[in-house]
Design a protein around this motif. Structure first.
Motif, PDB file in Angstrom:
ATOM      1  N   THR A 127       0.937  -1.099   0.040  1.00 43.56           N
ATOM      2  CA  THR A 127       0.067   0.068   0.025  1.00 43.56           C
ATOM      3  C   THR A 127       0.968   1.333   0.043  1.00 43.56           C
ATOM      4  O   THR A 127       2.115   1.231   0.106  1.00 43.56           O
TER       5      THR A 127
ATOM      6  N   THR B  58       1.277   5.332   1.503  1.00 40.57           N
ATOM      7  CA  THR B  58       0.600   6.426   2.450  1.00 40.57           C
ATOM      8  C   THR B  58       1.353   7.742   2.148  1.00 40.57           C
ATOM      9  O   THR B  58       2.264   7.856   1.097  1.00 40.57           O
TER      10      THR B  58
ATOM     11  N   GLU C  56      -4.067  -0.700  -7.487  1.00 37.06           N
ATOM     12  CA  GLU C  56      -3.282  -1.840  -6.891  1.00 37.06           C
ATOM     13  C   GLU C  56      -1.758  -1.563  -6.803  1.00 37.06           C
ATOM     14  O   GLU C  56      -1.303  -1.176  -7.858  1.00 37.06           O
TER      15      GLU C  56
END
Length: 366
Positions: free
Chosen positions: A273, A275, A329
């Protein structure tokens, strides 16, 4: 180059003899490299006589390869005089119209689906010995080889029915007006030369080679230049035949990957992921080429968060798989992932190869 590059076609003494030989009927389907999706219209609808010999750039090209490779000019003029312009290839290489975002899930659905998975299980069962031998000799997992051949041609079902000389010559001298036109023309002219060299080295009629609209050949969809550089005689019959020998295709795919940086035992991809912890500096890592260049701590400093524990001694790259209007993704890719992108320069392609191979393996084990 393997010294035994030959095809199961009688040896002819010269190109002039080659081009007067009758041609076998082409396969009924054509395969777009990396997608296997295109179905061509009839040859009469797609091809027309262009008299390439009268094209100035073709004449200059003939001069160049006569000087460089020792071809007979009269024989080459005969070849290009019989080569046909294929409008369908021009239409197929044009980029998709703007406006529709890339969609990984839609792309994946075309390849990781029951037909290919079932065909992959049957292929693996039939050629288990060859796949095991390729894995032992080249250290490329069988599932990756199975994934590539499945994505490319559905295990030989869809290898293409364009005459390679026609398709490549059309693209080499009539490539459409696109931003990358200059580089693509150079690439396809190189592949025309490789086609002629492959024919001469193999003792075959250059017009006997059929493949995709972009000139890719056989079960693994190798371009002529890749056949000359990376194809291997893996079935031991002293000739290389990527159209007729799935075993040669298996060994050639493995050899291609090794020659493009595959490292035995290294991983492929890990979920991730992103951030704002790194002030969104992860965005600077997108689109940096098909190479693993960053240490794990460098990725993490930009805001990339691994979804699992990663080996710290390897280098990585950040892969973004866009999903249309849905969230993108993100994956952390190691060197072997990028080796697959050398087969087809696309993150979507490499990931679909990995996931199809895994799906076939899992289905076979069940």
């Amino acid at each position: 180059m393997n010294s035994f590059i030959r095809f199961s076609i009688p040896f002819f003494l010269s190109l002039s003899a080659l081009v007067t030989t009758a041609h076998a009927d082409a396969a009924p389907l054509s395969g777009k490299p990396g997608t296997s999706a295109d179905r061509s219209s009839s040859r009469e609808e797609n091809e027309e006589f262009a008299n390439f010999v009268q094209w100035r750039e073709v004449g200059e090209f003939i001069d160049q390869i006569v000087a460089k490779h020792g071809f007979n000019r009269t024989e080459l003029e005969s070849v290009f005089g019989k080569t046909r312009y294929v409008e369908r290839t021009i239409q197929l290489v044009k980029p998709a119209p703007p406006g529709q975002p890339k969609n990984w899930r839609a792309y994946r659905g075309r390849f990781v689906e029951p037909v290919r998975i079932n065909a992959g299980v049957a292929f693996w069962d039939q050629y288990a010995d060859a796949l095991a031998r390729a894995e032992a000799e080249y250290k490329v997992p069988a599932e990756i080889i199975v994934g590539i051949i499945g994505v490319e041609t559905i295990y030989g079902r869809n290898t293409g029915n364009f005459r390679v000389m026609d398709a490549l010559t059309t693209l080499a001298f009539a490539y459409p007006d696109t931003p990358n036109r200059t580089s693509r023309i150079a690439f396809f002219r190189g592949e025309v030369a490789n086609t002629l060299l492959l024919a001469r080295e193999s003792g075959i009629d250059p017009f006997s080679l059929s493949g995709s609209y972009a000139g890719a050949i056989g079960w693994p969809q190798f371009m002529p230049g890749s056949i000359r550089q990376y194809a291997v005689d893996f079935d031991g019959d002293r000739k290389i035949d990527l159209s007729g020998s799935p075993v040669d295709a298996i060994g050639s795919v493995a050899n291609f990957l090794v020659r493009h940086g595959w490292k035995p035992g290294e991983p492929l991809v890990f979920p991730a992921t992103v951030t704002g912890d790194g002030a969104n500096r992860w965005q600077d890592l997108i689109g940096k080429g098909l190479v693993a260049d960053y240490r794990l701590d460098e990725l993490e400093a930009t805001g990339v968060v691994p979804g699992t524990e990663l080996p710290e001694h390897l280098l990585y790259g950040l892969v973004d798989l866009q999903n249309g209007f849905e969230p993108t993704e993100y994956w952390i890719a190691a060197n072997n992932f990028f080796s697959i992108t050398q087969y087809n320069r696309s993150y979507f392609y490499a990931m679909s190869v990995i996931e199809l191979g895994r799906a076939v393996k899992a289905s076979r084990e069940r």
